[in-house]
Write a protein that holds these residues in place. Sequence first.
Motif, PDB file in Angstrom:
ATOM      1  N   ASP A   1      11.267  23.735 -25.589  1.00 26.64           N
ATOM      2  CA  ASP A   1      10.766  24.618 -24.680  1.00 26.64           C
ATOM      3  C   ASP A   1       9.120  24.314 -24.715  1.00 26.64           C
ATOM      4  N   LEU A   2       8.477  23.445 -24.204  1.00 24.45           N
ATOM      5  CA  LEU A   2       7.210  23.125 -24.585  1.00 24.45           C
ATOM      6  C   LEU A   2       6.291  24.119 -23.985  1.00 24.45           C
ATOM      7  N   ASP A   3       6.311  24.673 -22.831  1.00 22.96           N
ATOM      8  CA  ASP A   3       5.567  25.593 -22.211  1.00 22.96           C
ATOM      9  C   ASP A   3       5.614  27.125 -23.080  1.00 22.96           C
ATOM     10  N   ALA A   4       6.796  27.403 -23.609  1.00 24.44           N
ATOM     11  CA  ALA A   4       7.151  28.665 -24.072  1.00 24.44           C
ATOM     12  C   ALA A   4       6.515  28.707 -25.761  1.00 24.44           C
ATOM     13  N   THR A   5       6.592  27.441 -26.105  1.00 24.13           N
ATOM     14  CA  THR A   5       6.178  27.045 -27.362  1.00 24.13           C
ATOM     15  C   THR A   5       4.656  27.265 -27.448  1.00 24.13           C
ATOM     16  N   LEU A   6       3.857  26.591 -26.465  1.00 20.93           N
ATOM     17  CA  LEU A   6       2.344  26.807 -26.273  1.00 20.93           C
ATOM     18  C   LEU A   6       1.956  28.370 -26.307  1.00 20.93           C
ATOM     19  N   ARG A   7       2.707  29.163 -25.407  1.00 24.23           N
ATOM     20  CA  ARG A   7       2.446  30.388 -25.075  1.00 24.23           C
ATOM     21  C   ARG A   7       2.578  31.030 -26.374  1.00 24.23           C
ATOM     22  N   GLY A   8       3.439  30.823 -27.233  1.00 17.96           N
ATOM     23  CA  GLY A   8       3.641  31.569 -28.211  1.00 17.96           C
ATOM     24  C   GLY A   8       2.625  31.172 -29.433  1.00 17.96           C
ATOM     25  N   LEU A   9       2.182  29.903 -29.363  1.00 16.24           N
ATOM     26  CA  LEU A   9       1.186  29.585 -30.458  1.00 16.24           C
ATOM     27  C   LEU A   9      -0.271  30.191 -29.897  1.00 16.24           C
ATOM     28  N   GLU A  10      -0.449  30.142 -28.671  1.00 18.38           N
ATOM     29  CA  GLU A  10      -1.845  30.797 -28.362  1.00 18.38           C
ATOM     30  C   GLU A  10      -2.063  32.467 -28.798  1.00 18.38           C
ATOM     31  N   ALA A  11      -0.777  33.060 -28.931  1.00 14.92           N
ATOM     32  CA  ALA A  11      -1.120  34.222 -29.714  1.00 14.92           C
ATOM     33  C   ALA A  11      -1.246  34.268 -31.098  1.00 14.92           C
ATOM     34  N   LEU A  12      -1.126  33.146 -31.641  1.00 14.20           N
ATOM     35  CA  LEU A  12      -1.328  32.955 -33.223  1.00 14.20           C
ATOM     36  C   LEU A  12      -2.729  32.255 -33.528  1.00 14.20           C
ATOM     37  N   VAL A  13      -2.925  31.193 -32.757  1.00 14.59           N
ATOM     38  CA  VAL A  13      -3.951  30.260 -33.293  1.00 14.59           C
ATOM     39  C   VAL A  13      -4.869  30.356 -31.616  1.00 14.59           C
ATOM     40  N   SER A  14      -5.997  30.053 -32.154  1.00 16.58           N
ATOM     41  CA  SER A  14      -7.045  29.709 -30.602  1.00 16.58           C
ATOM     42  C   SER A  14      -6.689  28.232 -30.504  1.00 16.58           C
ATOM     43  N   LEU A  15      -6.263  27.995 -28.944  1.00 11.43           N
ATOM     44  CA  LEU A  15      -6.067  27.006 -28.285  1.00 11.43           C
ATOM     45  C   LEU A  15      -6.824  26.873 -26.969  1.00 11.43           C
ATOM     46  N   ARG A  16      -7.786  25.869 -27.188  1.00  8.91           N
ATOM     47  CA  ARG A  16      -8.757  25.715 -25.988  1.00  8.91           C
ATOM     48  C   ARG A  16      -8.235  24.942 -24.867  1.00  8.91           C
ATOM     49  N   PRO A  17      -8.898  25.211 -23.727  1.00 10.23           N
ATOM     50  CA  PRO A  17      -8.438  24.163 -22.402  1.00 10.23           C
ATOM     51  C   PRO A  17      -8.277  22.769 -23.185  1.00 10.23           C
ATOM     52  N   ALA A  18      -9.463  22.406 -23.804  1.00  6.39           N
ATOM     53  CA  ALA A  18      -9.563  21.029 -24.322  1.00  6.39           C
ATOM     54  C   ALA A  18      -8.510  20.541 -25.053  1.00  6.39           C
ATOM     55  N   ASP A  19      -8.098  21.478 -25.983  1.00 11.39           N
ATOM     56  CA  ASP A  19      -6.881  21.056 -26.893  1.00 11.39           C
ATOM     57  C   ASP A  19      -5.585  20.819 -25.911  1.00 11.39           C
ATOM     58  N   LEU A  20      -5.340  21.427 -25.039  1.00 13.58           N
ATOM     59  CA  LEU A  20      -4.174  21.511 -24.149  1.00 13.58           C
ATOM     60  C   LEU A  20      -4.291  20.036 -23.269  1.00 13.58           C
ATOM     61  N   GLU A  21      -5.426  19.790 -22.811  1.00 15.15           N
ATOM     62  CA  GLU A  21      -5.770  18.641 -22.052  1.00 15.15           C
ATOM     63  C   GLU A  21      -5.408  17.329 -23.056  1.00 15.15           C
ATOM     64  N   ARG A  22      -6.099  17.541 -24.226  1.00 10.28           N
ATOM     65  CA  ARG A  22      -5.972  16.258 -25.104  1.00 10.28           C
ATOM     66  C   ARG A  22      -4.392  16.103 -25.495  1.00 10.28           C
ATOM     67  N   LEU A  23      -3.788  17.208 -25.772  1.00 13.01           N
ATOM     68  CA  LEU A  23      -2.098  17.092 -25.785  1.00 13.01           C
ATOM     69  C   LEU A  23      -1.525  16.314 -24.796  1.00 13.01           C
ATOM     70  N   ALA A  24      -2.121  17.013 -23.310  1.00 15.98           N
ATOM     71  CA  ALA A  24      -1.192  16.276 -22.145  1.00 15.98           C
ATOM     72  C   ALA A  24      -1.551  14.788 -22.291  1.00 15.98           C
ATOM     73  N   GLN A  25      -2.767  14.400 -22.471  1.00 17.88           N
ATOM     74  CA  GLN A  25      -3.216  12.755 -22.750  1.00 17.88           C
ATOM     75  C   GLN A  25      -2.489  12.268 -23.623  1.00 17.88           C
ATOM     76  N   LEU A  26      -2.315  12.787 -24.762  1.00 19.17           N
ATOM     77  CA  LEU A  26      -1.476  12.164 -25.949  1.00 19.17           C
ATOM     78  C   LEU A  26       0.105  11.921 -25.567  1.00 19.17           C
ATOM     79  N   ARG A  27       0.723  12.642 -24.940  1.00 21.25           N
ATOM     80  CA  ARG A  27       2.025  12.676 -24.374  1.00 21.25           C
ATOM     81  C   ARG A  27       2.305  11.635 -23.381  1.00 21.25           C
ATOM     82  N   ARG A  28       1.138  11.415 -22.762  1.00 20.54           N
ATOM     83  CA  ARG A  28       1.433  10.291 -21.926  1.00 20.54           C
ATOM     84  C   ARG A  28       1.203   8.912 -22.417  1.00 20.54           C
ATOM     85  N   SER A  29       0.717   8.939 -23.509  1.00 21.96           N
ATOM     86  CA  SER A  29       0.319   7.594 -24.125  1.00 21.96           C
ATOM     87  C   SER A  29       1.145   7.447 -25.282  1.00 21.96           C
TER      88      SER A  29
END
Length: 608
Positions: A98-126
């Motif tokens: 569950d990607l969304d649940a995983t990202l929510r859980g990670l945000e509680a442990l490490v700092s994830l900026r919007p740019a990091d999440l956008e970057r991940l979305a770009q990489l997943r498409r390519s």
Amino acid sequence: MPRQRQTIKDPAAELRLFRKRVVLVLALMALIGGLLVARLAWLQVVQHDRYATASHNNSIRAEVIAPARGIITDRNGALLAENVSSFSLYLTPENVPDLDATLRGLEALVSLRPADLERLAQLRRSRPRFEALVLRRYLDESEAARFAVHRHNFPGVELRGDLSRHYPHGPLTAHVVGYVGRVNETELVQASAEQRATDSIGKSGVEKSYDAELQGRVGYQEVEVDAQGRRLRILNRSRAQPGTPLRLNLDLDLQLAAKTALAGRAGAVVALDPRDGQVLAMVSEPTFDPNLFVGGISVEDYQRLLTNPDRPLMDRALRGLYPPGSTIKPLMALAGLTSNTVRPTDHVWCPGWYRLGNSPRRYRCWKREGHGQVDMHRAVPQSCDVYFYDLARRLGIDRMHDSLSRFGLGALTGIDLPGELAGVLPSRAWKRRVRKEIWYPGETLSAGIGQGYNTATTLQLAMATALVASRGTTPTPRLVPPPLGLPVSAAEHPPVASAQQWQTVSDGMHAVVSPGGTAYRALQDAPYSAAGKTGTAQVFGLSQRADDRGRDVAKHLLDHALFIAYAPFEAPRIALAVLVENGVSGSGTAAPVARLVLDAWLLGEGDR
């Protein structure tokens, strides 16, 4: 009660029916068995390789090993760009339930900026789903420790040790060395395997020019993983080849001396070796910290740099276009000599102004009371505007253009850095092409003293000075020496003059720093001989009325200060150009900066 009729059994017929049914069942069983055997043979024999590979991939994962980027040092081996250990968070999409649940859980442990999440979305498409993607680089120790404790809660996410780029001298070499940054979506289309593996690319400076050499070559490894994608052991490995280290011609001590000499003022200093075109120093102020860009700069930091009125991101040495002012007067003098327009002993009367024909307009000299009778020997060290107004009129704009272009003005120098600007060396054809207007005689006079449409970079002025010092033989300026650097080539149409003509111009520049010259005070006690030329570049037009020339103006409208020089005079080993924005006086502001740089090179460690 009537008696029921009974059917007489026929055992023979029943036996025949039974046998038929048995044969039919056996035939069906044989057919089904045959199909099963055929299917088994197809899977086990014909499709063996395919399914063996698929089975293998259930437990074996191929991973790319990112190469270590080549280090960059100065000419003496001082580190300018290095690689340091860091932690990175990787995510494999196919192993994340569950990607969304995983990202929510990670945000509680490490700092994830919007740019990091956008970057991940770009990489997943390519990228394929089985490939591990960078979610966040450069975790600090506390973030890495928090994730390590909760690692079991995040299948498909792992912490890896990586190498990250670091610039130990930060702002001192930011513009010339440049920086690396994350590969953006546009660059991703054409990115090499190395750039994809490291997720970074050279964005500016030497890092961009020599990105292919610095990247190295990727390696690969086969890793056994469990059902959750956790790595168990490495089965096979092909090592990555690190990038090629670069040793620049740049001297870090001289770079620091130039930056210190500018004393926080906006401007640029470029120093070259006139003998071979080596770039010894290239400073642009104000500057910035390139380490901010390495992991992806935050929106706040980037906006702060963009909105800074001092424009720290602008490379004033390479891209800053300014009127060259009086620094082109030695080049004008050589143009007059080589075209037989003037002789060194020809005199011009300077009353403090010059009039073109019957025009009522007066073109003023910087010295209001005038210089009196001047020839070339006096006009260069005294920087007499009237003398060069008259010389410009006699040469004409097109001959001026042809002569000055031989010193590289109005064209790219070809330095091995990206983003260089060419400036403007005006001519009739240029104005007709660009401005759709005719050329006026008065514009020739302004061009003759480096004003009007003239613009040049500090690098171009340093190169022109080096050509005077070497008498036309300085090759293309280079930061990286051969054989790794770009080919070193001579100017396509270098300035050509007789030995006597070169000597006349050189003597005039030597007189600039001698008693009576405009820069004498800055170099009067130097233990070496030098040659130079002061200049001021007008920021906005002033009235030609005498009472308007000295009026108070806002600081950002004050004249720029320039100075070019080379030394030692008899056998030049350094040629430089200095620009100080709104510095007012070339002799009072820019020349002292040049003196400190010359001292650092000729009297300090650089000379040794």
